[in-house]
Scaffold this motif. Structure first.
Motif, PDB file in Angstrom:
ATOM      1  N   SER A  55       0.831  -1.206   0.000  1.00  0.00           N
ATOM      2  CA  SER A  55       0.000   0.000   0.000  1.00  0.00           C
ATOM      3  C   SER A  55       0.863   1.252   0.000  1.00  0.00           C
ATOM      4  O   SER A  55       0.582   2.221  -0.720  1.00  0.00           O
ATOM      5  CB  SER A  55      -0.918  -0.004   1.221  1.00  0.00           C
ATOM      6  N   SER A  56       1.933   1.226   0.808  1.00  0.00           N
ATOM      7  CA  SER A  56       2.841   2.378   0.847  1.00  0.00           C
ATOM      8  C   SER A  56       3.546   2.567  -0.498  1.00  0.00           C
ATOM      9  O   SER A  56       3.713   3.697  -0.974  1.00  0.00           O
ATOM     10  CB  SER A  56       3.874   2.179   1.960  1.00  0.00           C
ATOM     11  N   LEU A  57       3.930   1.452  -1.124  1.00  0.00           N
ATOM     12  CA  LEU A  57       4.593   1.534  -2.428  1.00  0.00           C
ATOM     13  C   LEU A  57       3.647   2.099  -3.484  1.00  0.00           C
ATOM     14  O   LEU A  57       4.032   2.962  -4.288  1.00  0.00           O
ATOM     15  CB  LEU A  57       5.072   0.144  -2.840  1.00  0.00           C
ATOM     16  N   HIS A  67       1.103   4.050  -2.935  1.00  0.00           N
ATOM     17  CA  HIS A  67       0.919   5.472  -2.627  1.00  0.00           C
ATOM     18  C   HIS A  67       2.092   6.293  -3.142  1.00  0.00           C
ATOM     19  O   HIS A  67       1.914   7.379  -3.721  1.00  0.00           O
ATOM     20  CB  HIS A  67       0.769   5.642  -1.113  1.00  0.00           C
ATOM     21  N   ASP A  68       3.320   5.793  -2.946  1.00  0.00           N
ATOM     22  CA  ASP A  68       4.504   6.516  -3.424  1.00  0.00           C
ATOM     23  C   ASP A  68       4.516   6.602  -4.949  1.00  0.00           C
ATOM     24  O   ASP A  68       4.893   7.639  -5.520  1.00  0.00           O
ATOM     25  CB  ASP A  68       5.769   5.824  -2.927  1.00  0.00           C
ATOM     26  N   LEU A  69       4.116   5.512  -5.617  1.00  0.00           N
ATOM     27  CA  LEU A  69       4.084   5.527  -7.083  1.00  0.00           C
ATOM     28  C   LEU A  69       3.050   6.520  -7.600  1.00  0.00           C
ATOM     29  O   LEU A  69       3.293   7.239  -8.580  1.00  0.00           O
ATOM     30  CB  LEU A  69       3.784   4.124  -7.614  1.00  0.00           C
ATOM     31  N   ARG A  70       1.904   6.559  -6.937  1.00  0.00           N
ATOM     32  CA  ARG A  70       0.882   7.521  -7.337  1.00  0.00           C
ATOM     33  C   ARG A  70       1.357   8.950  -7.116  1.00  0.00           C
ATOM     34  O   ARG A  70       1.125   9.831  -7.957  1.00  0.00           O
ATOM     35  CB  ARG A  70      -0.410   7.262  -6.560  1.00  0.00           C
ATOM     36  N   ALA A  71       2.035   9.178  -5.995  1.00  0.00           N
ATOM     37  CA  ALA A  71       2.560  10.516  -5.732  1.00  0.00           C
ATOM     38  C   ALA A  71       3.618  10.900  -6.767  1.00  0.00           C
ATOM     39  O   ALA A  71       3.648  12.037  -7.246  1.00  0.00           O
ATOM     40  CB  ALA A  71       3.148  10.568  -4.319  1.00  0.00           C
ATOM     41  N   ALA A  72       4.479   9.939  -7.129  1.00  0.00           N
ATOM     42  CA  ALA A  72       5.506  10.226  -8.133  1.00  0.00           C
ATOM     43  C   ALA A  72       4.865  10.494  -9.498  1.00  0.00           C
ATOM     44  O   ALA A  72       5.315  11.385 -10.238  1.00  0.00           O
ATOM     45  CB  ALA A  72       6.478   9.048  -8.224  1.00  0.00           C
ATOM     46  N   ASN A  73       3.834   9.745  -9.843  1.00  0.00           N
ATOM     47  CA  ASN A  73       3.151   9.957 -11.119  1.00  0.00           C
ATOM     48  C   ASN A  73       2.468  11.331 -11.152  1.00  0.00           C
ATOM     49  O   ASN A  73       2.492  12.027 -12.178  1.00  0.00           O
ATOM     50  CB  ASN A  73       2.128   8.852 -11.330  1.00  0.00           C
TER      51      ASN A  73
END
Length: 256
Positions: A212-214, A216-222
């Protein structure tokens, strides 16, 4: 000689009979031991298969809710139903202030949720937190007889807890939360099955939280990439439009 022969025959018969009885008894005992060992091994294999199937079901269910904000609520429900407790709660550590806050509840007695939801727990108001931070499985076999006392018996009685099993949730070697499972009436030591299921569930939870954290981080980076591209596109579009305008004017033959 006839008397001696008769005695020899009788003694030989007695020895043979006693030896046969002893041998038969030992054979029966050995057979009983082997049957007992086979039955125990069969039960252990069956229990291992049941535990593996239960943990697989929990892992698959958590993977389906990994992108949802109520992941810990789903975890709590699965843990209570899978392990066979009356109710339970999952708490998550807030690294900013070092306190544990409620992440999910299931099956709790009336009024307990309203009391626990706004609460914040740390080592100052709950000695159990020290045991959780050690990363070990904690058992409160009897809420009224704790040695040492980890949770106030008065508090547990108000929440309807007779016994409790607490499993810390660890990620990358650090504790990030805890799963608390409670019996409302049953007291006494917990079974190996209950302990193993609780440990397996928190392990699956740690993997789900990491995923879930990964995500979230990918969505934030995108999102950051999209914002960067949009900003750069706007910043480049304005001067390029001016350059293109002057270039079109320069190609106009009617201009001096």
């Amino acid at each position: 000689e006839q008397f001696a022969y008769g005695v020899v025959v009788d003694v030989t018969g007695m020895i043979t009979s006693v030896g046969g009885v002893v041998y038969l008894d030992r054979y029966r005992f050995g057979s009983f031991v082997r049957q007992t060992q086979l039955a125990r091994a069969s039960r252990e294999r069956q229990e291992e298969a049941e535990i593996a199937a239960a943990l697989l079901h929990v892992s698959e269910a958590l993977s389906q809710h990994v992108n949802e904000p109520d992941l810990l609520a789903h975890l709590t429900r699965l843990a209570v139903q899978t392990v066979g407790f009356d109710w339970g709660g999952t708490f998550r550590l807030d690294p900013r202030d070092g306190v544990y806050r409620l992440g999910g509840l299931f099956g709790e007695p009336p009024g307990v949720g309203e009391e626990i939801e706004p609460a914040e727990f740390d080592a100052r108001n709950l000695p159990l937190v020290r045991h959780i931070e050690a990363g070990l499985l904690d058992e409160i076999a009897d809420a009224n007889h704790q040695e040492p006392e980890m949770v106030s018996p008065t508090l547990l009685a108000r929440w309807g807890v007779a016994s409790e099993l607490v499993a810390p949730i660890t990620m990358a070697g650090r504790v990030v939360g805890a799963l608390c499972l409670a019996h409302a009436e049953r007291r006494g030591a917990f079974s190996i099955r209950e302990r193993r299921l609780a440990q397996g569930i928190v392990h699956a939870t740690a993997l789900a939280l990491a995923n879930s954290s990964l995500i979230h981080d990918l969505r934030a980076a995108n999102k950051l990439r999209s914002e960067f591209v949009s900003t750069m596109s706007h910043e480049l579009r304005t001067p390029l439009n001016v350059i293109l305008g002057f270039a079109e004017m320069a190609q106009d033959g009617s201009l001096p």
